[in-house]
Enzyme design. Sequence first.
Site, mmCIF file in Angstrom:
data_model
loop_
_atom_site.group_PDB
_atom_site.id
_atom_site.type_symbol
_atom_site.label_atom_id
_atom_site.label_comp_id
_atom_site.label_asym_id
_atom_site.label_seq_id
_atom_site.Cartn_x
_atom_site.Cartn_y
_atom_site.Cartn_z
ATOM 1 N N LYS A 228 113.608 80.333 -37.598
ATOM 2 C CA LYS A 228 113.582 80.111 -39.046
ATOM 3 C C LYS A 228 112.214 80.500 -39.609
ATOM 4 O O LYS A 228 111.193 79.895 -39.283
ATOM 5 C CB LYS A 228 113.882 78.642 -39.365
ATOM 6 N N ASP A 233 108.645 76.414 -48.371
ATOM 7 C CA ASP A 233 109.890 75.783 -48.811
ATOM 8 C C ASP A 233 109.589 74.834 -49.967
ATOM 9 O O ASP A 233 109.188 73.693 -49.756
ATOM 10 C CB ASP A 233 110.524 75.033 -47.627
ATOM 11 N N LYS A 240 111.441 69.978 -54.119
ATOM 12 C CA LYS A 240 110.879 68.866 -53.356
ATOM 13 C C LYS A 240 109.816 68.157 -54.192
ATOM 14 O O LYS A 240 109.078 68.806 -54.924
ATOM 15 C CB LYS A 240 110.188 69.393 -52.081
ATOM 16 N N ARG A 314 119.254 76.460 -42.661
ATOM 17 C CA ARG A 314 120.526 76.709 -41.981
ATOM 18 C C ARG A 314 121.236 77.924 -42.570
ATOM 19 O O ARG A 314 122.001 78.593 -41.893
ATOM 20 C CB ARG A 314 121.404 75.446 -42.040
#
Length: 460
Positions: A228, A233, A240, A314
């Site tokens: 990954k 992110d 977030k 994912r």
Amino acid sequence: MHSAFETAPATTAIPITFVTKTTWDAIGAALPAQARQFAQANGFAAKPGKCLTLPAADGRIAQVLFGLEDDAAPWRDLFRPGQLPGLLPPGVYRFANAPHDMRLAALAFALGSYRFGRYRKNKAPSVRLVPPDGVDIADITRMAEAAAFARDLINTPANDMGPEELALAAQDLAGRYGADFDCIVGDDLVRRNFPLIHAVGMASPRAPRLIDFSWGDPAHPKVTLVGKGVCFDTGGLDLKPSAGMLIMKKDMGGAANALALASMVMDARLKVRLRVLIPAVENAVAGNAFRPLDIFRSRKGVTVEIGNTDAEGRLVLADALALADEEKPDLLIDLGTLTGAARVALGPDLPPFYTNDERLALEVTAHAKTENDPLWRLPLWPPYDSWLDSKVADINNAPSGAFAGSITCALFLQRFVGAAKSWLHVDIYGWTPSAKPGRPEGGECQAARAIYKLLSQRYG
Ligand code: BES
Ligand code: MN
Ligand code: ZN
């Protein structure tokens, strides 16, 4: 990289004597009276991690005492000697007696010498160790260099480690070992059918890409690594909060560790045909970002509803795993910093792994233990598979319940693997939150050493 090992013959190396609560009485009694007095005056009690340098009559360091856990202790940190480079004055040292595990002690010494030096004068300790007899110092150096490589990639902040820079690091590694390198960038991901990698990465001005390199004899068993590579992110539109976003430069930790593992495999010339796939993206926020409840048809043809844009790892792995699976590898391994749930379940230092291959699971557990690269098996629990159901698509990327988040992520990934003879998934943390022996604070090499040793045993 600065080597922690002294290669020149060192007749004057300063001896380090390991002591425990039990052995200290005898070792202390055998010291010259002056040294014994010095240790006593300093209150040296042979506690784990305690270090004392004993002076010679001329004021130089005659020897070093270093405390380890007692033989009978319920748990002994076999990396304890990894504290030494941070404690000792500059110089050349040697082990005067045996620590609990000589090989791991030497490895820990090298791992503990690492400092992240990219943005200021490298303060790596100028402390060197004469390689102890009987340990394969070339192999230890290989592992320490791979760990430093992974740590540097993770520690480098996202402004200097975007998808392009990650691809350059992979290309450089591939070039050093004569591997065939390819990279699919930006809109080509759509044309070549990697819809999920494109969807996650398209909101960033730094184009998403799929790194793909192969090395070794095509006739050898096919081992494919997938990592990954989310270079930062933010969570995407499901943004977030600050505390959760803070260390998300580490979200390419799976890629860093896949590259570290690849470097060891290639350097040791294992008899495999290695392939490395890294979806490298930035999960950013912009007007063209993918949204909650968007639906994408993945490379495999499975339609995926976006329950949460923060479950992006994912998604990018799904397309990469589907590609990997197409050539039916003998062993397919993916690594990624996929869920906060893994850390909640097992903490930052013990990544869960998943496989339905019982023999592989036993090997992973055994090598994780002998390499002190801890891993713990969790189940691909079939009854939870239905939690991935979507009302409008084949599958949802983020089950609504808050249960078993690392397991449901593994089950999601499993939907994209079918033809590979054997599959291993590791949900790593990739980060040491506070320094431990042999493990400085920051980016961490996890699972790569254990898997390298597993591959060495199978294909060495
Ligand atoms: N990169 C994170 C996982 C992560 C978070 C690892 C914190 C280590 C520390 C991942 O992309 C993520 O955000 N996962 C979500 C999934 C959820 C939305 C289903 C998570 O774990 O909260
Ligand atoms: Mn996320
Ligand atoms: Zn992520």
